[in-house]
Design a protein around this motif. Structure first.
Motif, mmCIF file in Angstrom:
data_model
loop_
_atom_site.group_PDB
_atom_site.id
_atom_site.type_symbol
_atom_site.label_atom_id
_atom_site.label_comp_id
_atom_site.label_asym_id
_atom_site.label_seq_id
_atom_site.Cartn_x
_atom_site.Cartn_y
_atom_site.Cartn_z
ATOM 1 N N LYS A 100 37.935 38.032 41.726
ATOM 2 C CA LYS A 100 36.906 39.031 41.775
ATOM 3 C C LYS A 100 36.523 40.249 40.240
ATOM 4 O O LYS A 100 36.770 41.024 39.834
ATOM 5 N N SER A 101 36.301 38.857 39.155
ATOM 6 C CA SER A 101 36.234 39.065 38.242
ATOM 7 C C SER A 101 34.773 39.267 37.636
ATOM 8 O O SER A 101 34.562 40.069 36.556
ATOM 9 N N VAL A 102 33.882 38.743 38.627
ATOM 10 C CA VAL A 102 32.404 38.620 38.108
ATOM 11 C C VAL A 102 32.229 39.247 38.510
ATOM 12 O O VAL A 102 31.355 39.996 39.708
ATOM 13 N N ILE A 103 30.857 40.579 37.874
ATOM 14 C CA ILE A 103 29.681 41.236 37.770
ATOM 15 C C ILE A 103 28.265 39.962 38.152
ATOM 16 O O ILE A 103 28.003 39.667 37.127
ATOM 17 N N TYR A 104 28.143 40.294 39.185
ATOM 18 C CA TYR A 104 26.656 39.299 39.278
ATOM 19 C C TYR A 104 25.272 40.532 39.359
ATOM 20 O O TYR A 104 25.679 41.370 40.443
ATOM 21 N N VAL A 105 24.649 39.736 38.670
ATOM 22 C CA VAL A 105 23.602 40.772 39.130
ATOM 23 C C VAL A 105 21.908 40.593 39.078
ATOM 24 O O VAL A 105 21.296 39.581 38.437
ATOM 25 N N SER A 106 21.239 40.850 39.867
ATOM 26 C CA SER A 106 20.572 40.639 40.628
ATOM 27 C C SER A 106 19.141 41.695 40.615
ATOM 28 O O SER A 106 19.956 42.252 41.825
ATOM 29 N N LEU A 107 18.009 41.825 40.784
ATOM 30 C CA LEU A 107 17.433 42.998 41.056
ATOM 31 C C LEU A 107 15.887 42.684 42.173
ATOM 32 O O LEU A 107 15.440 43.299 42.209
ATOM 33 N N GLY A 108 16.495 41.593 42.910
ATOM 34 C CA GLY A 108 15.484 41.118 43.576
ATOM 35 C C GLY A 108 14.448 40.207 43.336
ATOM 36 O O GLY A 108 13.775 39.917 41.761
ATOM 37 N N SER A 109 13.161 39.915 43.912
ATOM 38 C CA SER A 109 12.176 39.517 43.836
ATOM 39 C C SER A 109 10.648 39.467 43.554
ATOM 40 O O SER A 109 9.646 38.998 43.069
ATOM 41 N N ALA A 126 27.419 43.257 28.176
ATOM 42 C CA ALA A 126 27.409 42.670 26.891
ATOM 43 C C ALA A 126 29.139 43.338 26.264
ATOM 44 O O ALA A 126 30.513 43.071 26.466
ATOM 45 N N ASN A 127 28.839 45.205 26.339
ATOM 46 C CA ASN A 127 29.806 45.678 25.643
ATOM 47 C C ASN A 127 30.624 45.927 26.891
ATOM 48 O O ASN A 127 32.272 46.195 26.307
ATOM 49 N N SER A 128 30.450 46.070 28.356
ATOM 50 C CA SER A 128 31.144 45.509 29.508
ATOM 51 C C SER A 128 32.748 45.001 29.742
ATOM 52 O O SER A 128 34.063 44.943 29.941
ATOM 53 N N ASN A 129 32.410 43.777 28.814
ATOM 54 C CA ASN A 129 33.939 42.800 28.111
ATOM 55 C C ASN A 129 34.252 42.495 29.556
ATOM 56 O O ASN A 129 35.022 42.112 28.953
ATOM 57 N N GLN A 130 33.225 41.950 29.903
ATOM 58 C CA GLN A 130 33.568 41.664 31.587
ATOM 59 C C GLN A 130 32.378 40.380 32.470
ATOM 60 O O GLN A 130 31.187 40.552 31.643
ATOM 61 N N PRO A 131 33.156 39.322 32.984
ATOM 62 C CA PRO A 131 32.007 38.255 32.857
ATOM 63 C C PRO A 131 31.170 38.378 33.900
ATOM 64 O O PRO A 131 30.980 39.323 35.053
ATOM 65 N N PHE A 132 29.957 37.888 34.009
ATOM 66 C CA PHE A 132 28.617 38.048 34.317
ATOM 67 C C PHE A 132 27.883 37.017 35.294
ATOM 68 O O PHE A 132 28.091 35.877 34.501
ATOM 69 N N LEU A 174 27.822 35.881 46.554
ATOM 70 C CA LEU A 174 27.853 37.044 47.094
ATOM 71 C C LEU A 174 29.667 36.203 47.820
ATOM 72 O O LEU A 174 29.932 37.194 48.460
ATOM 73 N N ALA A 175 29.569 35.420 48.522
ATOM 74 C CA ALA A 175 30.642 35.250 49.325
ATOM 75 C C ALA A 175 31.851 34.488 48.196
ATOM 76 O O ALA A 175 32.526 33.762 48.866
ATOM 77 N N HIS A 176 31.560 33.977 47.159
ATOM 78 C CA HIS A 176 31.937 33.467 46.337
ATOM 79 C C HIS A 176 33.637 34.583 45.960
ATOM 80 O O HIS A 176 32.991 35.611 45.735
ATOM 81 N N ASN A 177 34.722 33.730 46.085
ATOM 82 C CA ASN A 177 36.037 34.791 46.359
ATOM 83 C C ASN A 177 35.919 35.882 44.149
ATOM 84 O O ASN A 177 36.499 35.792 44.337
ATOM 85 N N ALA A 178 35.060 34.743 43.826
ATOM 86 C CA ALA A 178 35.145 34.819 42.027
ATOM 87 C C ALA A 178 34.105 36.503 42.042
ATOM 88 O O ALA A 178 35.073 37.151 40.594
ATOM 89 N N VAL A 179 33.552 37.172 42.790
ATOM 90 C CA VAL A 179 32.112 37.765 42.330
ATOM 91 C C VAL A 179 32.963 39.220 42.859
ATOM 92 O O VAL A 179 33.787 39.139 44.214
ATOM 93 N N GLY A 180 33.424 40.489 42.363
ATOM 94 C CA GLY A 180 33.994 41.232 42.250
ATOM 95 C C GLY A 180 32.952 42.442 42.116
ATOM 96 O O GLY A 180 33.265 43.776 43.558
ATOM 97 N N GLY A 181 31.244 42.170 42.413
ATOM 98 C CA GLY A 181 30.581 43.253 42.683
ATOM 99 C C GLY A 181 29.405 42.836 42.410
ATOM 100 O O GLY A 181 29.092 41.972 42.201
ATOM 101 N N PHE A 182 28.332 43.424 43.065
ATOM 102 C CA PHE A 182 27.265 43.377 43.069
ATOM 103 C C PHE A 182 26.180 44.308 42.164
ATOM 104 O O PHE A 182 26.052 45.471 42.885
ATOM 105 N N TRP A 183 25.550 44.163 41.320
ATOM 106 C CA TRP A 183 24.326 45.320 41.001
ATOM 107 C C TRP A 183 22.875 44.835 41.207
ATOM 108 O O TRP A 183 22.822 43.368 41.151
#
Length: 285
Positions: A100-109, A126-132, A174-183
């Motif tokens: 639950k540490s990664v923010i996944y960012v995808s704005l569609g096709s 970059a400034n959030s200091n969180q993996p993405f 999205l089903a991966h355990n490392a993903v903690g949020g979806f932008w």
């Protein structure tokens, strides 16, 4: 524009599709998606518990069978239909990240953005200091082939913090355990995919139904956060979702919705039953 539309609570005027178009253009657009003759039935890619008031209104208004058979990606899983090649190496990268540490960012096709918006997104990440994990479609940043809009120092910093790919296997991500949020842009398919995995969302809608979906996510389902595309706002929103107590609350709410979704599309659930009812309806015609 922040005012609630009478009889359309919780939607604000700013959430309505085509609200920025001239009146005649808005009417023409609405007519394009309005049937000329009354339908004999409705088939919706949704879950009964997600939109009860809207479904009640539709049933009262049209008095025809209404089948809620979603989410289709769970009811009838299919290979990816994207015209872009998925970079599956991102799954190996996710395997190395904390839960639950990664923010996944995808704005569609389909969405496009200018250089300023893309740069603010990059600085916020970059400034959030969180993996993405950031999906940047080739050509989606106007005037650039891919990520050339990133200045050299920022590109190096981002490489240290996360991973940028051209396209990703979204359902698997999205089903991966490392993903903690979806932008997300909050298109309906992306929304359902995130809801069914219980992943909290950062909402950056561009238009049409995305504005309505974002409002539901943040105000009704309470598993989303509306964001302003400015580096400080983005930085704070990412930390709210991944680190702060609010994120834990949104994640808990997402897990509750995920469990209800599983009940709906599994045998005997509302979506499973609705699909069977649809088959019987078709056979009866």
């Amino acid at each position: 524009m922040q005012e609630i539309v009478p009889e359309l609570n919780p939607f604000r005027y700013k959430d309505l599709p085509f609200i920025d178009l001239p009146t005649q253009d808005a009417l023409d657009s609405a007519n394009m998606i309005t049937p000329d003759t009354p339908p004999s039935a409705f088939i919706w890619n949704t879950l009964e518990f997600l939109e009860p008031s809207a479904l009640t209104w539709i049933r009262q208004q049209y008095q025809v069978p209404t089948f809620t058979i979603g989410p289709l990606h769970k009811i009838s899983p299919t290979p990816s239909t994207s015209f872009l090649e998925e970079d599956t190496s991102c799954i190996t990268w996710l395997d190395k990240q904390k839960p639950k540490s990664v923010i996944y960012v995808s704005l569609g096709s389909l969405a496009y953005m200018n250089e300023n918006v893309a740069t603010e997104m990059a600085l916020g990440l970059a400034n959030s200091n969180q993996p993405f994990l950031w999906v940047v479609r080739p050509g989606s940043v106007q005037g650039f082939e891919w990520v050339e809009f990133l200045e050299e120092g920022l590109a190096v910093e981002m490489k240290e913090r996360g991973l940028i790919v051209k396209w990703a296997p979204q359902k698997e991500v999205l089903a991966h355990n490392a993903v903690g949020g979806f932008w997300s842009h909050c298109g309906w398919n992306s929304t359902l995919e995130s809801v069914c995995e219980g992943v909290p969302m950062l909402c950056q809608p561009f238009g049409v139904d995305q504005l309505l979906n974002a409002r539901y996510l943040s105000y009704v389902w309470k598993m989303g956060v509306e964001i302003v595309v400015e580096r400080k706002e983005i930085e704070g929103a990412i930390r709210r979702i991944l680190v702060d107590k609010e994120g834990e609350e949104r994640r808990q709410r997402g897990m509750e919705i995920q469990e209800n979704a599983k009940l709906a599309f599994n045998h005997g659930g509302s979506s499973h039953k609705s699909l069977n009812d649809l088959v019987e309806f078709i056979w009866s015609l």
